[in-house]
Motif scaffolding. Structure first.
Motif, short mmCIF file in Angstrom:
data_model
loop_
_atom_site.label_atom_id
_atom_site.label_comp_id
_atom_site.label_asym_id
_atom_site.label_seq_id
_atom_site.Cartn_x
_atom_site.Cartn_y
_atom_site.Cartn_z
N ARG A 496 -14.56 85.10 -34.47
CA ARG A 496 -15.44 84.47 -33.49
C ARG A 496 -16.76 85.26 -33.40
O ARG A 496 -16.78 86.47 -33.61
N PRO A 497 -17.87 84.58 -33.08
CA PRO A 497 -19.14 85.29 -32.91
C PRO A 497 -19.09 86.24 -31.72
O PRO A 497 -18.22 86.13 -30.84
N LEU A 498 -20.02 87.17 -31.67
CA LEU A 498 -20.09 88.10 -30.56
C LEU A 498 -20.33 87.35 -29.25
O LEU A 498 -21.10 86.39 -29.21
N ASN A 499 -19.65 87.80 -28.20
CA ASN A 499 -19.80 87.23 -26.85
C ASN A 499 -19.36 85.78 -26.77
O ASN A 499 -19.76 85.05 -25.85
N VAL A 500 -18.53 85.34 -27.70
CA VAL A 500 -17.95 84.00 -27.67
C VAL A 500 -16.44 84.14 -27.52
O VAL A 500 -15.80 84.81 -28.33
N GLU A 501 -15.90 83.53 -26.49
CA GLU A 501 -14.46 83.60 -26.24
C GLU A 501 -13.87 82.19 -26.23
O GLU A 501 -14.56 81.22 -25.86
N THR A 502 -12.63 82.10 -26.64
CA THR A 502 -11.86 80.87 -26.47
C THR A 502 -10.78 81.14 -25.43
O THR A 502 -10.66 82.25 -24.92
N LEU A 503 -10.00 80.13 -25.10
CA LEU A 503 -8.92 80.33 -24.13
C LEU A 503 -7.94 81.40 -24.64
O LEU A 503 -7.50 82.26 -23.88
N ALA A 504 -7.61 81.34 -25.94
CA ALA A 504 -6.65 82.29 -26.49
C ALA A 504 -7.19 83.72 -26.45
O ALA A 504 -6.49 84.66 -26.04
N THR A 505 -8.44 83.91 -26.90
CA THR A 505 -8.99 85.27 -26.92
C THR A 505 -9.28 85.78 -25.51
O THR A 505 -9.18 86.97 -25.24
N SER A 506 -9.61 84.86 -24.59
CA SER A 506 -9.82 85.26 -23.19
C SER A 506 -8.53 85.81 -22.59
O SER A 506 -8.54 86.85 -21.91
N ILE A 507 -7.42 85.13 -22.85
CA ILE A 507 -6.13 85.61 -22.36
C ILE A 507 -5.80 86.96 -22.98
O ILE A 507 -5.30 87.88 -22.30
N TYR A 508 -6.09 87.13 -24.26
CA TYR A 508 -5.84 88.40 -24.94
C TYR A 508 -6.65 89.52 -24.30
O TYR A 508 -6.16 90.64 -24.13
N GLN A 509 -7.90 89.23 -23.95
CA GLN A 509 -8.74 90.25 -23.31
C GLN A 509 -8.19 90.64 -21.95
O GLN A 509 -8.16 91.83 -21.60
N TYR A 510 -7.75 89.66 -21.17
CA TYR A 510 -7.15 89.97 -19.86
C TYR A 510 -5.91 90.86 -20.05
O TYR A 510 -5.73 91.85 -19.33
N ALA A 511 -5.06 90.51 -21.01
CA ALA A 511 -3.84 91.29 -21.23
C ALA A 511 -4.17 92.69 -21.71
O ALA A 511 -3.50 93.66 -21.32
N SER A 512 -5.20 92.83 -22.54
CA SER A 512 -5.58 94.16 -23.03
C SER A 512 -6.07 95.05 -21.90
O SER A 512 -5.89 96.28 -21.95
N ARG A 513 -6.65 94.45 -20.87
CA ARG A 513 -7.12 95.23 -19.71
C ARG A 513 -6.03 95.42 -18.67
O ARG A 513 -6.27 96.02 -17.62
N GLY A 514 -4.83 94.89 -18.92
CA GLY A 514 -3.73 95.04 -17.97
C GLY A 514 -3.82 94.11 -16.78
O GLY A 514 -3.19 94.36 -15.75
N SER A 515 -4.58 93.02 -16.91
CA SER A 515 -4.72 92.07 -15.80
C SER A 515 -4.46 90.64 -16.30
O SER A 515 -5.27 89.74 -16.07
N PHE A 516 -3.36 90.47 -17.00
CA PHE A 516 -3.04 89.16 -17.57
C PHE A 516 -2.99 88.07 -16.52
O PHE A 516 -3.35 86.92 -16.78
N GLU A 517 -2.55 88.42 -15.29
CA GLU A 517 -2.42 87.41 -14.24
C GLU A 517 -3.74 86.69 -13.97
O GLU A 517 -3.75 85.52 -13.58
N GLU A 518 -4.87 87.39 -14.15
CA GLU A 518 -6.16 86.76 -13.91
C GLU A 518 -6.46 85.67 -14.94
O GLU A 518 -7.31 84.81 -14.69
N GLY A 519 -5.78 85.71 -16.07
CA GLY A 519 -5.96 84.67 -17.09
C GLY A 519 -4.87 83.62 -17.06
O GLY A 519 -4.71 82.86 -18.02
N ALA A 520 -4.12 83.56 -15.96
CA ALA A 520 -2.98 82.63 -15.89
C ALA A 520 -3.43 81.18 -16.02
O ALA A 520 -2.75 80.36 -16.65
N LEU A 521 -4.58 80.83 -15.44
CA LEU A 521 -5.03 79.44 -15.50
C LEU A 521 -5.43 79.06 -16.92
O LEU A 521 -5.15 77.94 -17.38
N ALA A 522 -6.09 79.98 -17.63
CA ALA A 522 -6.43 79.71 -19.03
C ALA A 522 -5.16 79.50 -19.85
O ALA A 522 -5.09 78.60 -20.70
N ALA A 523 -4.15 80.33 -19.60
CA ALA A 523 -2.88 80.16 -20.30
C ALA A 523 -2.23 78.84 -19.95
O ALA A 523 -1.67 78.15 -20.81
N LEU A 524 -2.32 78.46 -18.67
CA LEU A 524 -1.72 77.20 -18.23
C LEU A 524 -2.41 76.01 -18.91
O LEU A 524 -1.75 75.01 -19.23
N LEU A 525 -3.71 76.11 -19.13
CA LEU A 525 -4.43 75.03 -19.80
C LEU A 525 -3.94 74.85 -21.23
O LEU A 525 -3.79 73.72 -21.71
#
Length: 548
Positions: A496-525
């Motif tokens: 992916r280009p720099l500063n471009v996120e998809t739902l999958a990579t956004s969830i991965y970023q939340y999990a990498s920071r230890g805050s996966f719960e904040e990406g729960a809605l993206a995962a639900l989508l």
């Protein structure tokens, strides 16, 4: 054989170009692997490879065995038995496919970690230390095996179910006359006859397990995929990562060989005089209840638990009420990438099969088979293999622009997201190619001959005859490819280009920071987008049972 026409030549050219597109990443990987990387390899041999190869082998073997047990058992139960709740299970059992492996890993770690929901529930009856002691450690190889198998077993289930429900009644009846029990019939007749389908299902499970990076990395399992990722990004060695990727390609080749070996010399013949299908055995009372409960358990663990957890976290954190603008952007990127890739894959798959349909030849046969090999490439290996060819194209375009006196366009493919779309197309091209090929096999060539007899050209025949008859197959291909693109993580993460996120990579970023719960809605989508297609694919899966 149809005469050579302009449309036929165009289809053949597209088919050959498609085969080259699929082969390019493999050639690039091999070329990169030929470059020396002695410093990296000494480190890998001393500290990485022994544990990595062992973990990869144990993970593949464990997930394959557990998926085989769950998928085969549930398929046998619902295909050859009749009990209360069976119709519901037919719809529910494939639904774990809508849960990406990395989402299941994130959810279960959150549930079973200290101070998680399971721990708090156990603490109501046990002292704090005892509650912690009885909790399973999911950040381990056994934890990864269980979590990944719970969402991948439907590959085995769907393959096995197709074989079980089409088995002829004559085999079971002959065995019963010899005094065989129900379990003997299963082990000695039903299971051996289903071996080709089981080999296909296990191969698909193993390929998906090898492709996984989110779940393995999060659960602390050092697989080859994770090692390629860290060697490339953390140690900055493309050559070392490419050499590790060749190991992965060798494993893929081995898995395909095992799948072919599992189907060797296996044919199932049905009597023309007795085409009856095996009647389903009624299960009532406790037996029926136990059958329903056992089949429902993997559905609950592989689908309902993650779905309910994501919904609960989304409501708890107010993610529905306070819809983040960034989520809209990530969802748009996911849909845009997936839509473009789906359209391109569908057109390339159609052209490849049409080239073979219109004028079969050795070259077109090879091109058709090459087009279906992309799915065997793990996403991470595919991303690594695409990097050099796409950069070469971008550099060539910049050189051409400079020679013409134009302003340099920069990284057109890598910087625009086209690389992500190309990776999706290569990886999932096998789906529309396979669907359309199967659809054409149901269209008699007499239709083509009749159209040609009245003067219709190939393009007119395709538009008026082929496309209407292929609509169900093409719709199924569109659904599967689109959903797979939404869930794809490794290739998206790296291309992916720099500063471009998809739902999958956004969830991965939340999990990498230890805050996966904040990406729960993206995962639900992602899950919500996948449920409908998975259910659509199984809507005609049941057939009437033979007379008891």
């Amino acid at each position: 054989m149809s005469p050579v026409t302009r449309s036929g030549r165009i289809a053949a050219a597209i088919a050959v170009a498609t085969a080259i597109l699929v082969a390019a990443p493999v050639i690039s990987i091999i070329a990169l692997a030929l470059q020396p990387a002695p410093d990296v390899w000494q480190h890998l041999i001393d500290y990485v490879l022994p544990a990595t190869l062992l973990d990869t082998a144990l993970l593949l073997g464990g997930v394959a065995a557990l998926s085989l047990a769950i998928g085969t058992g549930t398929a046998w139960a619902v295909s050859l038995h009749e009990f209360r709740g069976r119709q519901i299970l037919l719809w529910l059992l494939p639904l774990p496919l809508s849960i990406p492996t990395y989402l299941a890993a994130y959810v279960y770690v959150d549930l079973f970690e200290p101070l998680g929901l399971v721990h708090k529930t156990l603490a109501l009856w046990l002292p704090l230390q005892d509650a912690v002691r009885v909790l399973p450690n999911l950040r381990s190889l056994p934890g990864a095996v269980v979590v990944i198998a719970l969402v991948l077993y439907p590959y085995v289930y769907l393959s096995a179910r197709t074989m079980f429900q089409y088995q002829s009644a004559e085999f079971a009846e002959a065995a019963k006359t010899l005094g065989a029990s129900r379990w003997t019939i299963f082990w000695r007749i039903s299971l051996p006859m289903a071996r080709p389908a089981l080999a296909v299902g296990v191969a698909l499970v193993s390929l998906e397990t090898l492709n996984d990076i989110g779940a393995s990395e999060y659960l602390g399992v050092r697989t080859l995929t994770v090692s390629v990722f860290t060697t490339w990004l953390n140690r900055g060695s493309l050559a070392g990562a490419a050499q590790l990727s060749c190991f992965m390609l060798a494993i893929v080749a081995g898995l395909i060989a095992i799948e072919r070996y599992g189907r060797r010399n296996v044919t199932t013949e049905f009597s023309a005089e007795s085409p009856r299908l095996t009647p389903r055995t009624p299960l009532t009372g406790i037996k029926g209840g136990c059958a329903f409960a056992v089949c429902l358990l993997p559905v609950c663990l592989g689908f309902l638990v993650p779905l309910l957890y994501l919904a609960q976290q989304s409501f708890k954190r107010g993610l529905f009420a306070n819809f983040d603008v960034a989520l809209w952007r990530d969802a748009f990127n996911s849909v845009a990438f997936a839509s473009l890739a789906t359209l391109a894959a569908l057109l390339l798959g159609l052209a490849t099969i049409l080239a073979w349909r219109w004028r079969p030849s050795r070259l077109r046969f090879v091109a058709m088979n090459f087009a279906q090999l992309g799915y065997t490439l793990p996403g991470l290996v595919l991303a690594l293999g695409l990097l050099a060819p796409l950069l070469a194209i971008d550099n060539a375009l910049n050189a051409l622009a400079g020679w013409l006196g134009w302003s340099l366009p920069g990284l057109i493919l890598i910087g625009s997201g086209a690389a992500v779309v190309i990776a999706y197309v290569i990886r999932f091209l096998a789906v529309p190619t396979g669907f359309i090929k199967a659809g054409f096999e149901r269209i008699p060539r007499d239709y083509d001959d009749s159209a040609r007899a009245v003067g219709a050209g190939q393009t007119t025949t395709m538009r008026l005859i082929h496309l209407p008859l292929l609509r169900p197959a093409m719709l199924g291909a569109v659904i599967v490819v689109f959903v797979d693109c939404l869930k794809e993580l490794p290739a998206t993460l790296l291309l992916r280009p720099l500063n471009v996120e998809t739902l999958a990579t956004s969830i991965y970023q939340y999990a990498s920071r230890g805050s996966f719960e904040e990406g729960a809605l993206a995962a639900l989508l992602i899950v919500a987008a996948s449920i409908g297609p998975v259910a659509w694919l199984t809507r005609f899966s049941d057939i009437p049972s033979g007379p008891a």
